[in-house]
Design an enzyme around this catalytic site. Structure first.
Site, short mmCIF file in Angstrom:
data_model
loop_
_atom_site.label_atom_id
_atom_site.label_comp_id
_atom_site.label_asym_id
_atom_site.label_seq_id
_atom_site.Cartn_x
_atom_site.Cartn_y
_atom_site.Cartn_z
N GLY A 174 6.75 14.97 11.41
CA GLY A 174 7.09 16.06 12.31
C GLY A 174 6.50 15.94 13.70
O GLY A 174 6.11 16.95 14.30
N GLY A 200 -5.21 12.32 10.40
CA GLY A 200 -5.57 10.93 10.60
C GLY A 200 -5.41 10.57 12.07
O GLY A 200 -5.20 11.46 12.90
N SER A 249 -1.88 11.78 13.60
CA SER A 249 -1.67 13.23 13.75
C SER A 249 -2.71 13.84 14.68
O SER A 249 -2.40 14.78 15.43
CB SER A 249 -1.61 13.93 12.40
OG SER A 249 -2.53 13.41 11.51
N ILE A 292 -6.63 8.50 3.51
CA ILE A 292 -7.05 7.57 2.44
C ILE A 292 -7.26 6.17 3.01
O ILE A 292 -7.97 5.38 2.44
CB ILE A 292 -6.05 7.53 1.27
CG1 ILE A 292 -4.70 6.95 1.70
CG2 ILE A 292 -5.88 8.89 0.62
CD1 ILE A 292 -3.84 6.51 0.50
N ASP A 293 -6.64 5.89 4.17
CA ASP A 293 -6.73 4.54 4.74
C ASP A 293 -8.11 4.25 5.34
O ASP A 293 -8.48 3.10 5.53
CB ASP A 293 -5.66 4.35 5.83
CG ASP A 293 -4.26 4.69 5.35
OD1 ASP A 293 -4.03 4.60 4.13
OD2 ASP A 293 -3.43 5.06 6.19
N HIS A 352 1.52 6.77 -4.55
CA HIS A 352 0.97 8.07 -4.14
C HIS A 352 0.00 8.67 -5.14
O HIS A 352 -0.59 9.72 -4.83
CB HIS A 352 2.12 9.04 -3.84
CG HIS A 352 2.89 8.62 -2.62
ND1 HIS A 352 3.83 7.62 -2.66
CD2 HIS A 352 2.81 9.03 -1.33
CE1 HIS A 352 4.32 7.45 -1.45
NE2 HIS A 352 3.73 8.28 -0.63
N ARG A 361 -3.19 9.45 -3.59
CA ARG A 361 -3.35 10.59 -2.70
C ARG A 361 -3.53 11.90 -3.46
O ARG A 361 -4.05 12.88 -2.91
CB ARG A 361 -2.13 10.70 -1.78
CG ARG A 361 -1.95 9.51 -0.87
CD ARG A 361 -1.63 9.90 0.54
NE ARG A 361 -0.52 10.78 0.68
CZ ARG A 361 0.61 10.51 1.32
NH1 ARG A 361 0.76 9.32 1.89
NH2 ARG A 361 1.55 11.40 1.44
O1 F6P Z 1 -1.62 6.91 5.69
C1 F6P Z 1 -1.68 7.27 4.35
C2 F6P Z 1 -0.61 6.56 3.56
O2 F6P Z 1 -0.73 6.95 2.20
C3 F6P Z 1 -0.61 5.04 3.70
O3 F6P Z 1 -1.63 4.43 2.96
C4 F6P Z 1 0.80 4.72 3.24
O4 F6P Z 1 1.25 3.50 3.80
C5 F6P Z 1 1.59 5.88 3.78
O5 F6P Z 1 0.67 6.94 4.01
C6 F6P Z 1 2.68 6.38 2.88
O6 F6P Z 1 3.36 7.40 3.55
P1 F6P Z 1 4.39 8.39 2.88
O7 F6P Z 1 3.63 9.58 2.36
O8 F6P Z 1 5.28 8.78 4.00
O9 F6P Z 1 5.08 7.68 1.77
#
Ligand code: F6P
Length: 355
Positions: free
Chosen positions: A76, A111, A114, A136-137, A279, A282
């Site tokens: 966004g 991050g 953003s 997370i990176d 994911h 995350r």
């Molecule tokens: O920046 C965090 C992250 O999880 C990266 O490690 C990964 O490449 C990307 O976001 C994945 O993004 P999305 O949530 O758009 O799939």
């Protein structure tokens, strides 16, 4: 004082710990009112504006919950907002929405991407902004930890542990692909923690011959299985990467693990299997360190607001929360330094980087 908070960019574990800490510190420490803006700056584009007052009651019980009660988006960017007719600049609408909320200050949790967008808006709109690092990176400059990183590492390490036993049972080479965007922090940390045999990170280009040599070396020692942890954006010495465009035209990483596994199978004759963790890194409950760091960041960010110190980002250094200029933090990407202690440790343990 009316204080806004939003979470922006990809979600991660620990965001709710941040939100809770901001609300508790604001209410109990200073008597500030906190307004939670929904879905990052998208909430400011909606009419009526998507925001709710957060009270100590509304943040009860969220400390250990994954995700973000405020929701978020990483698609966004108001300066280049995706529409069916192509990207459009909607920044003025965001500024109007912010004005309408009557906020005195904003805490943005994000991050590098953003936080850079929020800072650009803050400069345009004269917002009093304080940033909190989450990703997370773990690739934001000036902070040792960003919220979410340690949970992602814990998930990836557990995956290595689980793959270890099944690899040994079947004499297989297991390839685990982890996230991290352009940085190899998750792969490196989880690889060391899980006792991987090979760790491939984007900061150290790999040579597939060297990767296979490590697998052969283990075979010579009677170890007929191996664990290879691969960061999603790793590249070979010849520059090979794996990206693809999704249905919205965004370029994404993912899939290099499959190419590497196939190449290992072809060259060594080993049976290979691939896990793309995705994911799950995350989601889920934050590990204690993410709860603690998130809470410390939330409290410190409200303190900065109370002191009138804006355009700063809270950061973690040497077991303390400090604050740094937001502009500097978002401009300095922190990738893995090939001379890093953890790289040295891995090499000392006999782990190959394929170089
Ligand atoms: O920046 C965090 C992250 O999880 C990266 O490690 C990964 O490449 C990307 O976001 C994945 O993004 P999305 O949530 O758009 O799939």
């Amino acid at each position: 004082m009316r204080l806004g908070i939003l979470t922006s960019g990809g979600d991660c574990a620990g965001l709710n710990a941040v939100i809770r800490a901001v609300v508790l510190r604001a209410a109990r420490g200073y008597g500030f009112e906190v307004v939670g803006i929904h879905e990052a700056t998208d909430g400011l584009l909606q009419r009526p504006i998507a925001a709710t007052v957060l009270t100590t009651e509304s943040v009860r019980g969220i400390l250990f919950q994954g995700g973000t009660i405020l929701r978020t988006t990483n698609r966004g960017n108001p300066f280049s907002y995706p529409t069916p007719d192509g990207p459009r600049d909607r920044s003025q609408e965001v500024l109007e929405g912010y004005r309408a909320l009557g906020l005195d200050a904003l805490i943005g949790v994000g991050g590098d991407g953003s936080l850079a967008i929020l800072r650009r808006l803050a400069v345009l709109g004269g917002w009093n902004l304080v940033g909190i690092p989450k990703t997370i990176d773990n690739d934001l400059g000036h902070t040792e930890h960003a919220v979410g990183f340690n949970t992602a590492v814990a998930v990836a390490t557990e995956a290595v542990d689980r793959l270890h036993v099944t690899a040994a049972s079947h004499n297989r080479v297991m390839v685990l692909e982890v996230m991290g965007r352009d940085a190899g922090h998750i792969a490196l940390t989880a690889g060391v923690a899980g006792g991987a045999d090979v760790i491939l990170i984007p900061e150290i280009p790999y040579d597939i011959d060297k990767v296979c040599a490590k697998i052969e070396e283990r075979r010579q020692m009677g170890r007929n299985f191996s664990l290879v942890v691969v960061a999603e954006s790793v590249r070979s010495v010849s520059g090979e990467v794996s990206t693809w465009a999704d249905a919205h035209g965004s370029v994404r990483y993912g899939g290099i693990g499959r190419l590497i596994a196939d190449e290992i199978a072809r060259r060594t004759g080993a049976e290979t299997r691939v896990t793309i963790l995705g994911h799950v890194q995350r989601g889920g409950s934050p590990v204690p360190l993410d709860r603690v760091i998130g809470s410390a960041f939330g409290v410190a960010a409200v303190d900065l607001v109370a002191q009138g110190r804006f355009d700063r980002m809270v950061a973690w250094r040497n077991r303390r929360v400090v604050d740094v200029p937001l502009a500097e933090a978002v401009a300095s990407c922190q990738r893995v330094d090939p001379d890093d202690t953890l790289v040295h440790t891995a090499r000392g343990l006999g782990i190959s980087f394929g170089d």
